[in-house]
Design a protein around this motif. Structure first.
Motif, mmCIF file in Angstrom:
data_model
loop_
_atom_site.group_PDB
_atom_site.id
_atom_site.type_symbol
_atom_site.label_atom_id
_atom_site.label_comp_id
_atom_site.label_asym_id
_atom_site.label_seq_id
_atom_site.Cartn_x
_atom_site.Cartn_y
_atom_site.Cartn_z
ATOM 1 N N PHE A 253 1.017 -1.212 -0.265
ATOM 2 C CA PHE A 253 0.136 -0.073 -0.006
ATOM 3 C C PHE A 253 1.013 1.307 -0.154
ATOM 4 C CE2 PHE A 253 -2.186 -3.332 1.922
ATOM 5 C CZ PHE A 253 -3.578 -3.400 1.472
ATOM 6 N N LEU B 97 -3.513 0.510 -3.206
ATOM 7 C CA LEU B 97 -3.136 -0.967 -3.241
ATOM 8 C C LEU B 97 -2.598 -1.469 -4.510
ATOM 9 C CD1 LEU B 97 -3.079 -3.769 -1.801
ATOM 10 C CD2 LEU B 97 -5.612 -4.123 -2.398
ATOM 11 N N TYR C 66 -8.299 1.445 -3.451
ATOM 12 C CA TYR C 66 -7.790 2.198 -2.337
ATOM 13 C C TYR C 66 -7.901 1.767 -0.894
ATOM 14 C CZ TYR C 66 -7.491 5.184 -6.446
ATOM 15 O OH TYR C 66 -7.661 5.656 -7.954
ATOM 16 N N GLN C 67 -7.449 2.226 0.050
ATOM 17 C CA GLN C 67 -7.606 1.987 1.405
ATOM 18 C C GLN C 67 -7.688 3.117 2.389
ATOM 19 O OE1 GLN C 67 -6.837 -1.970 3.264
ATOM 20 N NE2 GLN C 67 -5.676 -0.820 4.845
ATOM 21 N N SER D 14 -7.424 4.219 6.274
ATOM 22 C CA SER D 14 -6.896 3.560 7.530
ATOM 23 C C SER D 14 -6.830 4.544 8.674
ATOM 24 C CB SER D 14 -5.777 2.515 7.611
ATOM 25 O OG SER D 14 -5.680 1.612 6.473
ATOM 26 N N ASP E 257 -10.011 -0.338 8.923
ATOM 27 C CA ASP E 257 -9.413 -0.306 7.439
ATOM 28 C C ASP E 257 -10.547 -0.406 6.683
ATOM 29 O OD1 ASP E 257 -6.884 -0.209 8.278
ATOM 30 O OD2 ASP E 257 -6.842 -2.419 8.744
ATOM 31 N N GLN F 176 -11.604 -0.276 2.698
ATOM 32 C CA GLN F 176 -11.095 -0.301 1.003
ATOM 33 C C GLN F 176 -12.355 -0.014 0.182
ATOM 34 O OE1 GLN F 176 -9.208 -4.577 1.472
ATOM 35 N NE2 GLN F 176 -8.382 -4.005 -0.422
ATOM 36 N N ALA G 122 -12.502 -0.275 -5.979
ATOM 37 C CA ALA G 122 -11.927 -1.502 -6.609
ATOM 38 C C ALA G 122 -12.865 -2.084 -7.791
ATOM 39 C CB ALA G 122 -11.698 -2.538 -5.751
ATOM 40 N N HIS H 128 -15.825 -2.929 -2.443
ATOM 41 C CA HIS H 128 -15.483 -2.196 -1.124
ATOM 42 C C HIS H 128 -15.885 -2.988 0.070
ATOM 43 C CE1 HIS H 128 -19.882 -1.206 -1.936
ATOM 44 N NE2 HIS H 128 -19.945 -1.342 -0.629
ATOM 45 N N GLY I 120 -14.518 -3.756 4.522
ATOM 46 C CA GLY I 120 -13.462 -3.486 5.448
ATOM 47 C C GLY I 120 -13.673 -3.960 6.797
ATOM 48 N N TYR J 36 -11.007 -7.728 2.800
ATOM 49 C CA TYR J 36 -10.273 -8.000 1.917
ATOM 50 C C TYR J 36 -10.734 -8.085 0.599
ATOM 51 C CZ TYR J 36 -8.041 -9.468 6.287
ATOM 52 O OH TYR J 36 -7.468 -9.578 7.485
#
Length: 276
Positions: free
Chosen positions: A147, A169, A180-181, A183, A206, A208, A211, A223, A225, A251
């Protein structure tokens, strides 16, 4: 994999002796510190897990971090299933027995020699994060993600200093970007005992997003998390804690999708820590 928060307790306990100024023009080493601890962990219904299968397992974690010059480091190594066999209710059966995370951040304030703080933002970083292992392949080979992005330490009401990072990512195995992520993590002591020990509320998120619904021919969530909420007791040498973790397509695995894995729901963590 969890991003442990007990480390924040160590940093907070020593914060009285650590300078908070983000201006490193006089001395880039003025905030240096380091720490190391071992955590005995037990996870209950950790996600993802096979549908209808309770996933409980133990593991030992060596956790470390600190600050040296412009580099702020956090990391840990997990060794799974030290005290049990590969039973059918264990999602580590036939999987890697190791997982490693390294999260070095590089202070832009320190590199440039400028105080870039403004408003609640105390310090700005170039942020990185690397994961190895923990999947269903050879150790340190099956799940390799990196990342890359920017981060900051932000002062928030009641919570105090909160770390925030926004990453892109890059999947090392597939050699391509995958969303993207965002955190964030926090540590808040809220009750102190006469002997100097204290209780803390600590946690992280976290998340995400961005995508594609298909990555390298594999269906995935766009998406998802996890959010960790922990209640911990800390002393100078020990810590005991309970954490509740909430998942949603963690994930980017679709809950009960093509892989028939549960990637949404609730899990519980118990931990006992010895601090070095």
């Amino acid at each position: 994999m969890k991003k442990s928060l007990l480390a924040l307790a160590v940093i907070a306990a020593s914060s009285a002796s650590v300078a908070n100024a983000a201006d490193y023009s006089d001395d880039i080493y003025k905030n240096d510190h380091k720490w190391l601890q071992f955590n005995a962990m037990y996870a209950i219904n950790e996600k993802p897990q096979p549908a209808g299968n309770d996933n409980n397992h133990n593991y030992l974690e060596m956790e470390f971090g600190g600050r040296k010059g412009v580099v702020d480091l956090y990391g840990y190594v997990d060794i799974f299933d030290l005290a049990e066999d590969d039973s059918d209710n264990n999602n580590k059966k036939g999987a890697d027995k190791t997982f490693m995370k390294l999260a070095p951040r590089f202070s832009i304030d320190g590199i440039t020699g400028q105080d870039l703080s403004f408003g609640p933002v105390q310090e700005v970083y170039f942020s990185t994060l690397f994961n190895w292992g923990g999947g269903n392949g050879k150790p340190f080979d099956s799940t390799n993600n990196s990342f890359w992005g920017v981060g900051a330490d932000v002062e928030l009401p009641w919570f105090g200093k909160v770390g925030m990072n926004l990453y892109g990512l890059y999947d090392i195995n597939n050699k391509d970007w995958n969303g993207y992520q965002f955190s964030t993590n926090w540590f808040k002591p809220f009750h102190f005992f006469d002997n100097g020990s204290f209780l803390s509320y600590q946690g992280y998120i976290d998340y995400q997003f961005g995508a594609d619904d298909t990555f390298k021919g594999n269906s995935q969530a766009t998406h998802g998390g996890a959010m960790f909420n922990g209640l911990y007791w800390h002393s100078d040498n020990y810590a005991l804690g309970y954490g509740l973790k909430a998942y949603n397509d963690v994930y980017l695995i679709e809950d009960k999708g093509p892989t028939d894995l549960e990637s949404s729901g609730i899990s519980h963590y118990l931990s006992a820590t010895y601090k070095f």
